[in-house]
Design a protein around this motif. Structure first.
Motif: not given
Length: 646
Positions: A292-307
């Motif tokens: 799911k995270i990779m699909e969001m990245e492919d759509k252009g979402d900027d992914i950040t992690y809490q830790n």
């Protein structure tokens, strides 16, 4: 260890005392001058007494020599280990032989007595006949008979018997008879002889049977005696040993039962329950989540992690697993992944791994970095602007190349009029658009559509330029991945004090180091050390002696039996998809470090990979100038760490 010193003492020589002789003659014991000690009777003393009694009835020419031999044998048996048992066995044999010898003597004695009895009867008859002849005076002479009494010598009797026998024989021959009475005496004597022989033979057979039976009984008695000794000495020890083994076995079973019904069971080989391993089930949950995270990245979402650690997201795989074991395996086999077990594991996973789409605002000063942002390009044509293809911006100003830039109309990253520096050019926010829908932060204006195509979509770093006020509120919108650690879960306050302490102890790094053997990784690390000095060449990356960073990883892992993709970014994607990420503190030889040195549009912009070989060192194909080299582990620009096997 303390060694206690023993005080030196003069050596004492232990010797046997003077022999104590006991000479037996018949049933009376003659005591010598030496002291006679009372001998402890053994279970076979009765048999040995019979042997001595039977031996006393046999006449020996050298009785003193026999006595000395017996005493010598007894003393010799006392000087050797197990001599008493040997002496008893010898006594049994002697008893059997002496019994046979005594029986034979008895038979011979009976036979002699019967024979002498017959001879005496014949002699008495001859004597009576002689007296009658004397009375008649038929022979013309008179011979006075010697009186035979109980005290007469055997020699005189034998002489008389022989003379009488000769006279009787002559008389019988003269009459032509077969016996002294003339009525078939020879036949009768023959019958008596056969009877005597048959009697003697029967007696001998009975004696042999008695001897055989005596030997069997003696052997049986000896066996029973040994069995008794075994039972009284060995059996208690055996029972004690058996009790200890049984006790230890019971303790081991009890300990294993406790372990396999506690959170510690995850560190032990799990029994075959017919269900999936909890690690396998948990990996499947991570794979779905990461997809799911990779699909969001492919759509252009900027992914950040809490830790994160050094910019790389941490892996909370072990944290999630141990929280589940703490909550659901106390007094129950938590490793059983039935439907209930999977449901509980998924519940813990969702509590510790989730995604939030949110906007955050922060004040930035002039010159501060906004971080990496997604930037696209547009022009005043109908293809880019549609009905707004007139070049007029949302602020009412005419758009200009290398000057105008747009932000999202509903959730702008910075306010209108903010000046931004992107790749050395300063832009002013004058326009808006539906940017967040496509996962973008800025849209740069170009005069020609060909320029927009050349720009495409880039992930670049943006800065606040001069000309802004001292502080600008920057609103970042994107996706935050919450990857809670066990410490984060403890802060929620849902665990008991005892559970918190046990969870902390089970997350000890030394414990996990012992769990992960890293056998495959160690082999890869050792192979990597042999490639130091090889050439770097992307075109010849599959030829012997030539490598680039990703072919080095792929070829070495293939030798270890593990297939990986061909490029660094795809190797990173493979590890991420399959929940193989690890933390820096958990690195072991053979683990991989993925780096990003450029915006290449690949997965997480991964552009380089290296192999950790231990002791803070890594082997990698650096560049054409250096080739394959051994370098210290680099922390900058790390995307994540991974172990591409389970």
């Amino acid at each position: 260890m303390k060694i206690r010193r023993v005080q030196d003492k003069p050596m004492e020589l232990h010797t046997k005392g003077s022999p104590k002789l006991r000479i037996r003659s018949g049933k009376k014991q003659i005591k010598g001058k030496s002291t006679v000690h009372k001998v402890k009777r053994s279970p076979l003393s009765g048999m040995k007494r019979k042997v001595r009694d039977s031996g006393a009835s046999v006449t020996l020419k050298k009785h003193s020599l026999y006595t000395m031999g017996r005493i010598g044998a007894k003393k010799a048996s006392e000087q050797i280990e197990g001599g008493e048992e040997l002496a008893e066995s010898a006594g049994l044999t002697a008893f059997a032989l002496s019994s046979a010898y005594s029986s034979a003597n008895q038979i011979s004695h009976i036979y002699r007595r019967k024979k002498q009895s017959g001879q005496m009867k014949a002699a008495n008859k001859t004597e009576d006949s002689f007296n009658r002849v004397k009375a008649d005076g038929s022979k013309g002479y008179v011979r006075k008979r010697d009186t035979v009494s109980g005290t007469s010598s055997n020699i005189e009797r034998k002489k008389y018997v022989v003379k009488a026998k000769d006279s009787n024989v002559k008389k019988q021959r003269g009459k032509g008879g077969t016996s002294s009475d003339g009525k078939g005496g020879r036949k009768q004597g023959f019958v008596k002889t056969r009877m005597l022989k048959a009697f003697a033979k029967k007696k001998e057979e009975d004696s042999q049977t008695n001897v055989s039976q005596t030997v069997k009984e003696a052997v049986k008695g000896r066996a029973l005696l040994l069995l008794k000794k075994i039972v009284t000495t060995v059996l208690p020890a055996f029972l004690g040993l058996f009790a200890v083994v049984a006790l230890v076995g019971t303790i081991v079973v009890a300990v294993l039962a406790v372990i396999y019904n506690s959170p510690l069971s995850v560190f032990f080989p799990l029994p075959d329950t017919g269900y999936d391993d909890p690690r396998t089930v948990l990996s499947s949950y991570y794979m779905e989540f990461n997809q799911k995270i990779m699909e969001m990245e492919d759509k252009g979402d900027d992914i950040t992690y809490q830790n994160t650690e050094n910019g790389a997201p941490i892996s909370n795989f072990n944290d999630t697993l141990m929280v589940y074991m703490i909550l659901y395996s106390d007094g129950k086999a938590g490793y059983v992944m039935d439907e209930e077990g999977k449901k509980n594991l998924k519940k813990v996973f969702d509590e510790m791994n989730y995604i939030d789409k949110e906007s955050s605002a922060a004040e930035k000063e002039v010159g501060d970095s906004l971080g990496k942002v997604w930037v696209t390009a547009y022009c005043p044509c109908s293809q880019c602007c549609g009905p707004y293809a007139n070049g007029i911006t949302a602020s009412g100003k005419t758009a200009r190349a290398k000057h105008t830039i747009a932000v999202d109309a509903y959730n702008p990253i910075v306010p209108m009029g903010t000046k931004i520096v992107i790749e050395g050019i300063t832009y002013t926010v004058e326009d808006t658009g539906n940017l967040n829908h496509y996962g973008n932060d800025f849209d740069i204006f170009y005069a020609h559509h060909s320029d927009t195509s050349q720009w495409g979509r880039r992930h670049v770093v943006a800065y606040l330029a001069e000309g802004n006020t001292n502080k600008v509120v920057v609103t970042s919108s994107g996706t935050t991945v919450h990857n809670l650690t066990y410490e984060d879960y403890i802060k929620k306050g849902t665990l008991t004090k005892e559970q918190e302490e046990m969870l902390t102890d089970m997350m000890d790094s030394d414990l996990w180091d012992q769990y992960y053997s890293g056998a495959a990784g160690q082999a890869v690390a050792e192979l990597a050390m042999t490639k130091i000095g090889c050439r770097y060449d992307q075109d010849r990356r599959y030829e012997e002696g030539y490598y680039d960073c990703s072919s080095l990883v792929q070829r070495l892992y293939k030798e270890a039996g593990i297939e990986l993709p061909a490029t660094a970014s795809e190797q990173g994607r493979y590890c991420y998809q399959n929940a193989m990420l690890i933390n820096k503190k958990d690195l072991k030889p053979g683990d991989l470090i993925f780096y990003s040195y450029e915006d290449n549009g690949q997965f997480r912009d991964i552009s380089h990979v290296a192999i950790y070989v231990g002791n803070g060192m890594m082997v990698h194909a650096a560049n054409p100038e250096r080739g394959v080299v051994l370098d210290p582990l680099r922390d900058g620009s790390v995307v994540f760490y991974a172990r591409p096997y389970k």
